[in-house]
Design an enzyme around this catalytic site. Structure first.
Site, mmCIF file in Angstrom:
data_model
loop_
_atom_site.group_PDB
_atom_site.id
_atom_site.type_symbol
_atom_site.label_atom_id
_atom_site.label_comp_id
_atom_site.label_asym_id
_atom_site.label_seq_id
_atom_site.Cartn_x
_atom_site.Cartn_y
_atom_site.Cartn_z
ATOM 1 N N LYS A 136 0.557 4.881 8.659
ATOM 2 C CA LYS A 136 1.140 4.950 7.302
ATOM 3 C C LYS A 136 0.136 5.347 6.380
ATOM 4 O O LYS A 136 0.074 6.340 5.621
ATOM 5 C CB LYS A 136 1.884 3.953 7.043
ATOM 6 C CG LYS A 136 2.827 3.701 5.545
ATOM 7 C CD LYS A 136 2.411 2.972 4.425
ATOM 8 C CE LYS A 136 2.183 1.473 4.817
ATOM 9 N NZ LYS A 136 1.521 0.812 3.778
ATOM 10 N N LYS A 140 -7.527 1.261 -2.792
ATOM 11 C CA LYS A 140 -6.755 0.706 -1.365
ATOM 12 C C LYS A 140 -6.848 1.869 -0.326
ATOM 13 O O LYS A 140 -7.548 1.708 0.975
ATOM 14 C CB LYS A 140 -5.554 0.494 -1.566
ATOM 15 C CG LYS A 140 -4.758 -0.071 -0.136
ATOM 16 C CD LYS A 140 -5.438 -1.317 0.355
ATOM 17 C CE LYS A 140 -4.936 -1.414 1.901
ATOM 18 N NZ LYS A 140 -5.046 -2.674 2.581
ATOM 19 N N THR A 197 1.018 -1.282 -0.115
ATOM 20 C CA THR A 197 -0.147 0.145 -0.139
ATOM 21 C C THR A 197 0.995 1.161 0.217
ATOM 22 O O THR A 197 1.445 1.551 1.044
ATOM 23 C CB THR A 197 -0.881 0.068 1.176
ATOM 24 O OG1 THR A 197 -1.553 -1.097 1.268
ATOM 25 C CG2 THR A 197 -1.940 1.264 1.209
#
Ligand code: NAP
Length: 295
Positions: free
Chosen positions: A241, A173, A98
């Site tokens: 993150k 995502k 990701t």
């Protein structure tokens, strides 16, 4: 021609079982991991080991990576000893990490100059889905590259959707992390209220999880959360993150995401406490303490 040789770079919580499933699917698999000890279980299952991502790519028609963040993908794809050094023209690269949609587009453009197709193919379904081979995979890139690489993607996941050109997989995502983060907060708040009001949170989750408020988070992380089992499936540090990537994309596209911003601030509490390595279900602890409870 059918793809036979597949490479894998990054054998962490997700990449390890994904590579194992590619072996089970019948591909000849070559692996590399920065910390060599993580290669051992794959070598025992029949994979070949390589000394660098370049060596993996040289041995493979399609190379997959699953590393942490944007700079890590840039390093394994384009850095010294990286995939671009070993991959021949006509080969393909699938990145399942990701990362920032913008960086995914840049890496794809750089590889395209060398005749290498890239798909950004981040995954959802956690460590459970990685082991079971049931991941949802959201894929950005050229339609022809998607069609060619589909058998490899099918070796790792179940619901595989081509969502648009390079970078689109990463955008989807990030949408997934918006919904997932808010579902985690919903789980943590429901557990908090049950505890404060004197109801067994396990009973609460059993019935709430079966109704309209049910979710993957309740099903998979609810039992771990109330048992105080904070071993990671998905680490708090990785969630932060991702939420940083979400909020950067939101800023760039003028998209207000008030709920996601709140979830990120609540995870910041765990990070400040040195709990970045805990699983995301540790959010229940933050809510518990906001309500005056102890760990
Ligand atoms: N865990 C989940 O539930 C989940 C679900 C969906 C998506 N993801 C995403 O999948 C990716 C991997 O997550 P994970 O949970 O598998 O994390 P992890 O267990 O920490 O694994 C990270 C892997 O990346 C490697 N790596 C990181 N930086 C590198 C670099 N600069 N050069 C070479 N290798 C590097 C690590 O190597 P070392 O072993 O040497 O550290 C390790 O193999 C992340 O982008 C994450 O957001 C995770």
């Amino acid at each position: 021609m059918a793809i036979e040789r597949v490479g894998f770079v990054g054998l962490g919580i997700m990449g390890g079982p994904m590579a194992a499933n590619l072996l089970k699917a019948g591909f000849r698999v070559t692996v590399w991991n920065r910390s060599p000890r993580r290669m051992e279980p794959l070598l025992e299952l029949g994979a070949s080991g390589a000394a660098s991502p370049a060596e993996v790519a040289a041995a493979s028609e399609v190379t997959v990576s699953c590393v942490t963040n944007s700079p890590d993908v840039e390093a394994v794809a384009l850095g010294p000893g990286g995939i671009a050094e070993g991959a021949g023209p006509g080969s393909a690269y699938i990145d399942c990490s990701t990362i920032s949609p913008g960086v995914a587009r840049e890496v794809a453009a750089e590889l395209a100059k060398r005749g290498i197709d890239m798909l950004d193919a981040p995954v959802s379904g956690g460590d459970v889905g990685a082991k079971a081979g049931t991941l949802a995979i959201m894929v950005g890139g050229e339609p022809a590259a998607f069609e060619r690489c589909l058998p490899v993607l099918q070796g790792m996941g179940k619901t595989i959707v081509h969502v648009g050109p390079a970078g689109s997989g990463q955008v989807v995502k990030l949408c997934n992390q918006v919904a997932g983060g808010l579902n985690l907060l919903a789980l943590a708040e429901a557990v908090s209220l049950a505890r404060k009001a004197g109801v067994d949170p396990a009973k609460m989750l059993e019935v709430v999880g079966a109704g309209a408020a049910g979710s993957w988070m309740i099903q998979n992380l609810g039992p771990r959360a109330i048992a105080g089992d904070f071993a990671p499936g998905f680490m708090v540090g990785l969630m932060q993150k991702d939420l940083r990537l979400v909020l950067a994309e939101a800023a760039e596209t003028d998209t207000p995401l008030p709920g996601t911003a709140l979830v990120s601030q609540l995870f910041a509490v765990l990070q400040a406490e040195g709990r970045a390595g805990d699983g995301t279900q540790a959010l229940v602890d933050v809510l518990r303490r906001l309500g005056g409870g102890e760990d």
